[in-house]
Design an enzyme around this catalytic site. Structure first.
Site, mmCIF file in Angstrom:
data_model
loop_
_atom_site.group_PDB
_atom_site.id
_atom_site.type_symbol
_atom_site.label_atom_id
_atom_site.label_comp_id
_atom_site.label_asym_id
_atom_site.label_seq_id
_atom_site.Cartn_x
_atom_site.Cartn_y
_atom_site.Cartn_z
ATOM 1 N N ASP A 161 78.604 39.702 26.761
ATOM 2 C CA ASP A 161 79.870 39.827 26.033
ATOM 3 C C ASP A 161 80.229 41.266 25.673
ATOM 4 O OD1 ASP A 161 79.942 37.039 26.136
ATOM 5 O OD2 ASP A 161 78.786 36.883 24.283
ATOM 6 N N LYS B 256 82.634 43.004 30.066
ATOM 7 C CA LYS B 256 82.532 43.223 31.520
ATOM 8 C C LYS B 256 83.825 42.781 32.210
ATOM 9 C CE LYS B 256 78.914 40.512 31.496
ATOM 10 N NZ LYS B 256 78.692 40.384 30.051
ATOM 11 N N ASN C 55 78.325 29.476 32.319
ATOM 12 C CA ASN C 55 77.801 29.940 31.019
ATOM 13 C C ASN C 55 78.507 31.227 30.616
ATOM 14 O OD1 ASN C 55 76.545 31.186 33.237
ATOM 15 N ND2 ASN C 55 74.551 31.386 32.248
ATOM 16 N N ALA C 56 79.039 31.957 31.597
ATOM 17 C CA ALA C 56 79.737 33.212 31.308
ATOM 18 C C ALA C 56 81.127 32.936 30.747
ATOM 19 C CB ALA C 56 79.868 34.029 32.596
ATOM 20 N N GLY C 57 81.598 33.871 29.958
ATOM 21 C CA GLY C 57 82.980 33.831 29.477
ATOM 22 C C GLY C 57 83.488 35.255 29.497
ATOM 23 N N HIS C 58 84.361 35.559 30.443
ATOM 24 C CA HIS C 58 84.862 36.928 30.605
ATOM 25 C C HIS C 58 86.338 36.950 30.223
ATOM 26 C CE1 HIS C 58 81.478 37.843 33.742
ATOM 27 N NE2 HIS C 58 81.022 37.529 32.550
ATOM 28 N N THR D 217 73.880 27.606 26.624
ATOM 29 C CA THR D 217 75.292 27.208 26.572
ATOM 30 C C THR D 217 75.464 25.730 26.909
ATOM 31 O OG1 THR D 217 75.572 27.849 28.880
ATOM 32 C CG2 THR D 217 76.080 29.523 27.223
ATOM 33 N N ARG E 78 63.433 24.196 45.583
ATOM 34 C CA ARG E 78 63.952 23.891 46.921
ATOM 35 C C ARG E 78 64.355 22.438 47.109
ATOM 36 N NH1 ARG E 78 58.870 26.741 48.676
ATOM 37 N NH2 ARG E 78 58.488 25.885 46.610
ATOM 38 N N GLN F 202 76.333 37.642 32.327
ATOM 39 C CA GLN F 202 75.249 37.740 31.352
ATOM 40 C C GLN F 202 74.888 39.227 31.223
ATOM 41 O OE1 GLN F 202 75.065 34.894 33.787
ATOM 42 N NE2 GLN F 202 76.268 34.095 32.139
ATOM 43 N N ARG G 1 78.977 34.902 17.052
ATOM 44 C CA ARG G 1 77.934 35.750 17.634
ATOM 45 C C ARG G 1 77.189 36.477 16.525
ATOM 46 N NH1 ARG G 1 82.242 38.072 21.997
ATOM 47 N NH2 ARG G 1 82.164 36.352 23.474
ATOM 48 N N ASP H 29 87.376 51.003 18.684
ATOM 49 C CA ASP H 29 88.305 50.713 17.576
ATOM 50 C C ASP H 29 87.589 49.952 16.460
ATOM 51 O OD1 ASP H 29 88.112 48.703 19.590
ATOM 52 O OD2 ASP H 29 89.796 47.614 18.726
ATOM 53 N N GLY I 260 87.030 51.509 25.494
ATOM 54 C CA GLY I 260 87.940 50.449 25.057
ATOM 55 C C GLY I 260 88.331 50.680 23.608
HETATM 56 P P1 GDP Z 1 82.196 39.753 28.813
HETATM 57 O O1 GDP Z 1 81.514 38.443 28.829
HETATM 58 O O2 GDP Z 1 81.255 40.896 28.960
HETATM 59 O O3 GDP Z 1 83.329 39.835 29.808
HETATM 60 O O4 GDP Z 1 82.859 39.912 27.369
HETATM 61 P P2 GDP Z 1 83.676 38.787 26.538
HETATM 62 O O5 GDP Z 1 85.026 38.678 27.099
HETATM 63 O O6 GDP Z 1 82.872 37.559 26.399
HETATM 64 O O7 GDP Z 1 83.683 39.433 25.100
HETATM 65 C C1 GDP Z 1 84.310 40.651 24.841
HETATM 66 C C2 GDP Z 1 85.335 40.434 23.731
HETATM 67 O O8 GDP Z 1 85.746 41.687 23.222
HETATM 68 C C3 GDP Z 1 86.609 39.762 24.236
HETATM 69 O O9 GDP Z 1 87.162 39.015 23.189
HETATM 70 C C4 GDP Z 1 87.502 40.952 24.574
HETATM 71 O O10 GDP Z 1 88.883 40.639 24.542
HETATM 72 C C5 GDP Z 1 87.143 41.895 23.460
HETATM 73 N N1 GDP Z 1 87.239 43.331 23.797
HETATM 74 C C6 GDP Z 1 86.805 43.965 24.912
HETATM 75 N N2 GDP Z 1 86.950 45.293 24.775
HETATM 76 C C7 GDP Z 1 87.462 45.513 23.545
HETATM 77 C C8 GDP Z 1 87.788 46.685 22.801
HETATM 78 O O11 GDP Z 1 87.647 47.823 23.243
HETATM 79 N N3 GDP Z 1 88.269 46.489 21.535
HETATM 80 C C9 GDP Z 1 88.461 45.252 21.000
HETATM 81 N N4 GDP Z 1 88.925 45.171 19.755
HETATM 82 N N5 GDP Z 1 88.169 44.128 21.681
HETATM 83 C C10 GDP Z 1 87.656 44.269 22.920
HETATM 84 P P1 IMO Z 2 78.727 36.676 29.625
HETATM 85 O O1 IMO Z 2 78.785 36.791 31.126
HETATM 86 C C1 IMO Z 2 76.323 35.914 26.066
HETATM 87 C C2 IMO Z 2 72.936 33.178 26.546
HETATM 88 C C3 IMO Z 2 72.998 31.869 25.791
HETATM 89 C C4 IMO Z 2 71.525 31.630 25.539
HETATM 90 C C5 IMO Z 2 70.865 32.137 26.819
HETATM 91 C C6 IMO Z 2 70.554 31.065 27.839
HETATM 92 O O2 IMO Z 2 79.969 36.136 29.025
HETATM 93 O O3 IMO Z 2 78.261 37.943 29.003
HETATM 94 P P2 IMO Z 2 72.051 29.604 29.472
HETATM 95 O O4 IMO Z 2 73.141 28.627 29.188
HETATM 96 O O5 IMO Z 2 72.468 30.730 30.352
HETATM 97 O O6 IMO Z 2 70.799 28.946 29.947
HETATM 98 O O7 IMO Z 2 71.682 30.237 28.029
HETATM 99 O O8 IMO Z 2 71.795 33.063 27.386
HETATM 100 N N1 IMO Z 2 74.095 33.455 27.428
HETATM 101 C C7 IMO Z 2 75.056 34.339 27.132
HETATM 102 N N2 IMO Z 2 75.257 35.091 26.025
HETATM 103 N N3 IMO Z 2 77.154 36.041 27.123
HETATM 104 C C8 IMO Z 2 76.944 35.323 28.245
HETATM 105 O O9 IMO Z 2 77.644 35.515 29.380
HETATM 106 C C9 IMO Z 2 75.874 34.392 28.276
HETATM 107 N N4 IMO Z 2 75.406 33.521 29.193
HETATM 108 C C10 IMO Z 2 74.310 32.972 28.671
HETATM 109 O O10 IMO Z 2 73.741 32.001 24.602
HETATM 110 O O11 IMO Z 2 71.088 32.461 24.491
HETATM 111 MG MG MG Z 3 81.324 36.755 27.605
#
Ligand code: GDP
Ligand code: IMO
Ligand code: MG
Length: 424
Positions: A12, A15, A37-40, A129, A143, A228, A309, A337, A413
Site C-alpha cells: 500500500d 504502487k 489480495n492487492a488493492g491498487h 485478505t 503441482r 504486495q 491499517r 503531504d 506524491g
Molecule cells: P498500492 O497498493 O501500493 O497501490 O497502494 P494503495 O492504493 O493500496 O494505497 C495507497 C493509498 O494512498 C491510496 O489511497 C492512494 O490514493 C493514496 N495515496 C497515494 N499517494 C499519495 C500521496 O502522495 N498523498 C496522499 N494523501 N495519498 C496518496
Molecule cells: P498491495 O498490492 C497490504 C497482507 C495481508 C496479510 C498478508 C497475507 O495492495 O500492496 P494474503 O491474503 O496475501 O495471504 O495475506 O499479506 N497483504 C497485503 N497488505 N497490501 C497488499 O497488497 C497486501 N496483500 C496481502 O494483509 O497480512
Molecule cells: Mg494496496
C-alpha cells in the site's frame, strides 16, 4: 526499456498511482504476481479506481495490460472487476487486456481453506485478505492446481484436474467440519462452473511469451507492476506474516517472464511513514494518537478489505534493505503531504538489536528497537511543483532518505490525485 515497480514496505505504498503514471509512456504493463489480495488505487480525472488484479494501466486504453504468469486468478472476482470497470466507462477488450494462459486459478476451495487455516491458527493468525492466495499458491507448488489454459481447454481434462484438487483437500476439510465438498456431484458442478468462467474470459487468455518477446524486439517500454511488497515477500519478508508469492523485483521477472539482465530500472515505492495490514512485527508502529493521526490524515484503510491499517513512523532501515533486495535504481516517495502535517517527524535510522546497533532487517524483526532521528515538519505541499517550493524542512526530509539509501527520489506524491505528483 523495462522497468519494475515494487513496494519497499508492507504494501500500500502507492504502487498503483506510480504505475499508472509510468504507464503513460509504456506499451505494456504486466502484473507479475499475487492476486486480488492487492488493492491498487488510481485517482484520475476526478474518478477513483480500486484495482485488484487488473494492472493499473487498464484505465489507459493505449497500453496493453497483461495479467502475468506468476499471478493467481480468481476468475469470478476478475469477471466482476472487469464488469465494474466497464460500468465506469473503462474500455476492456482483447486489444488492451491479455491474461497469461499459464497463470494459476484460485477456486472457492482455496478461499475456504484460507479461512479454515486462519481459524486453526487461533492466536497465531496472519490476518490474510481471505482471498484464497496461500492455498492456491500451495496447490501450485504441489503441482495439482489448474491454470487458465485449463479453463479454456478440454472440459473432461478440466474435470479430471479439479477432481484431484477436491480429493486432496476433502478429507482435511471434513476433519474440520466443513462438508462443502462431500457431495458426489461436486466435481462436475465445479467443472461446469469454472468452464463457464473460462468461456467468459477466453478472449483474453493467451500465451504471453510471443506477445512480450515481440514488444521487446520492437523496443517497446514495458512496466512490471509489483504487488504486495518486499516485507510481504515469501522469501525475504517477515515470515510467516507474509503473502505467498515472490514480490521483489526478481519475482517480477519470473512472474512476467522477463530476464533479469533485461531490466533497466527498478523503482521502489515508499510512503513517508509506514503502514501494515494484518499481523506481524512492526518496530516503528505507533499504537497511540500519532498512529491514529497518520491513519486519519493518510486515509489508511485497506483498499481490498477495508481494515484500518496499522501506522507508524518511516523506517529507513527497511527501505535501505528493500533497495538492496530489489536492486532499486530509484525511489518514489508518496504521502509527503500527509507527513508534513506533523510539526515533528521521527525517522528510524537504525535498530538496537540485542544491545547492538544494526542497519539491516534481521530474521527476528520483532526484537528490533528503533533508533530515531527527529526532523522538523509542518510544511504545506499545496500546489507545489518542485520540492524546493515546499521548503527547506521538506528538502531535508527527502535528502535524508536519499543519503541513507544512496538512491535518488524521482517521484514525490503530494496528494492522491494523478496530478499531485512532483517529478524530479
Ligand atoms: P498500492 O497498493 O501500493 O497501490 O497502494 P494503495 O492504493 O493500496 O494505497 C495507497 C493509498 O494512498 C491510496 O489511497 C492512494 O490514493 C493514496 N495515496 C497515494 N499517494 C499519495 C500521496 O502522495 N498523498 C496522499 N494523501 N495519498 C496518496
Ligand atoms: P498491495 O498490492 C497490504 C497482507 C495481508 C496479510 C498478508 C497475507 O495492495 O500492496 P494474503 O491474503 O496475501 O495471504 O495475506 O499479506 N497483504 C497485503 N497488505 N497490501 C497488499 O497488497 C497486501 N496483500 C496481502 O494483509 O497480512
Ligand atoms: Mg494496496
Amino acid at each position: 526499456m523495462i522497468t519494475a515497480i515494487v513496494g519497499t514496505q508492507w504494501g500500500d505504498e502507492g504502487k498503483g498511482r506510480i504505475c499508472h503514471y509510468e504507464a503513460q509512456n509504456a506499451s505494456m504493463v504486466i502484473r507479475c504476481a499475487g492476486g486480488n489480495n492487492a488493492g491498487h488505487t488510481v485517482v484520475y480525472e476526478g474518478e477513483k479506481y480500486a484495482l485488484h488484479l487488473l494492472p493499473s494501466s487498464i484505465i489507459n486504453p493505449y497500453v496493453l495490460s497483461v495479467i502475468g504468469t506468476g499471478t493467481v486468478i480468481d476468475p469470478k472476482a476478475l469477471i466482476e472487476e472487469i464488469e465494474s470497470l466497464r460500468k465506469k466507462g473503462v474500455a476492456i477488450t482483447s486489444d488492451n487486456l491479455v491474461i497469461s494462459n499459464r497463470a494459476h486459478v484460485i477456486m472457492d476451495i482455496h478461499i475456504i481453506l484460507d479461512k479454515v487455516m486462519e481459524t486453526i491458527r487461533e492466536n497465531e493468525k496472519i490476518g490474510t485478505t481471505g482471498k484464497g492466495i496461500g492455498p492456491a499458491y500451495s496447490d501450485k507448488a504441489s503441482r495439482i492446481n489448474i491454470r487458465m489454459c485449463d479453463l479454456v481447454g478440454d472440459y473432461e481434462s478440466l474435470k479430471k484436474k479439479i477432481s484431484l484438487i477436491v480429493k486432496t483437500h476433502k478429507a482435511f476439510l471434513e476433519s474440520v467440519g466443513c462438508m462443502t465438498y462431500h457431495n458426489k456431484n461436486v466435481v462436475k458442478k465445479l467443472a461446469d462452473e469454472y468452464y463457464e468462467y473460462g468461456k467468459k474470459l477466453a478472449e483474453f487468455v493467451k500465451d504471453t511469451k510471443p506477445i512480450i518477446y515481440k514488444c521487446k524486439k520492437e523496443g517497446g517500454n514495458i512496466i512490471m507492476e509489483g504487488a504486495q511488497s518486499t516485507f510481504l515477500d515469501i522469501d525475504q519478508g517477515s515470515y510467516p506474516d507474509v503473502t505467498s508469492s515472490s514480490c521483489i523485483a526478481s519475482g517480477c521477472c519470473s512472474g512476467a517472464g522477463i530476464g533479469i539482465t533485461q531490466v533497466n530500472e527498478v523503482i521502489g515505492v515508499m510512503k513517508a511513514y509506514t503502514s501494515r495490514v494484518g499481523e506481524g512485527p512492526f518496530p516503528t508502529e505507533q499504537k497511540n494518537e500519532i498512529g491514529n493521526r497518520i491513519r486519519f490524515l493518510g486515509n489508511e484503510y485497506g483498499t481490498t478489505t477495508g481494515r484500518p491499517r496499522r501506522c507508524g513512523w518511516l523506517d529507513l532501515v527497511m527501505i535501505s534493505d528493500a533497495v538492496e533486495l530489489n536492486g532499486c535504481t530509484a525511489l518514489a516517495l508518496n504521502h509527503l503531504d500527509t507527513i508534513g502535517k506533523f510539526d515533528e517527524i521521527k525517522v528510524c535510522c537504525g535498530y538496537n538489536y540485542h544491545g547492538e546497533f544494526i542497519q539491516y532487517v534481521p530474521v527476528d524483526h520483532e526484537n528490533c528497537k528503533p533508533c530515531y532521528e527527529t526532523l522538523k515538519g509542518g510544511w504545506n505541499t499545496e500546489g507545489a511543483t518542485t520540492l524546493e517550493e515546499i521548503g527547506e524542512d521538506a528538502v531535508k526530509f527527502v535528502k535524508l532518505i536519499e543519503e541513507y539509501t544512496e538512491t535518488p527520489v524521482v517521484y514525490i506524491g503530494i496528494g492522491p490525485d494523478a496530478s499531485q505528483i512532483i517529478i524530479r
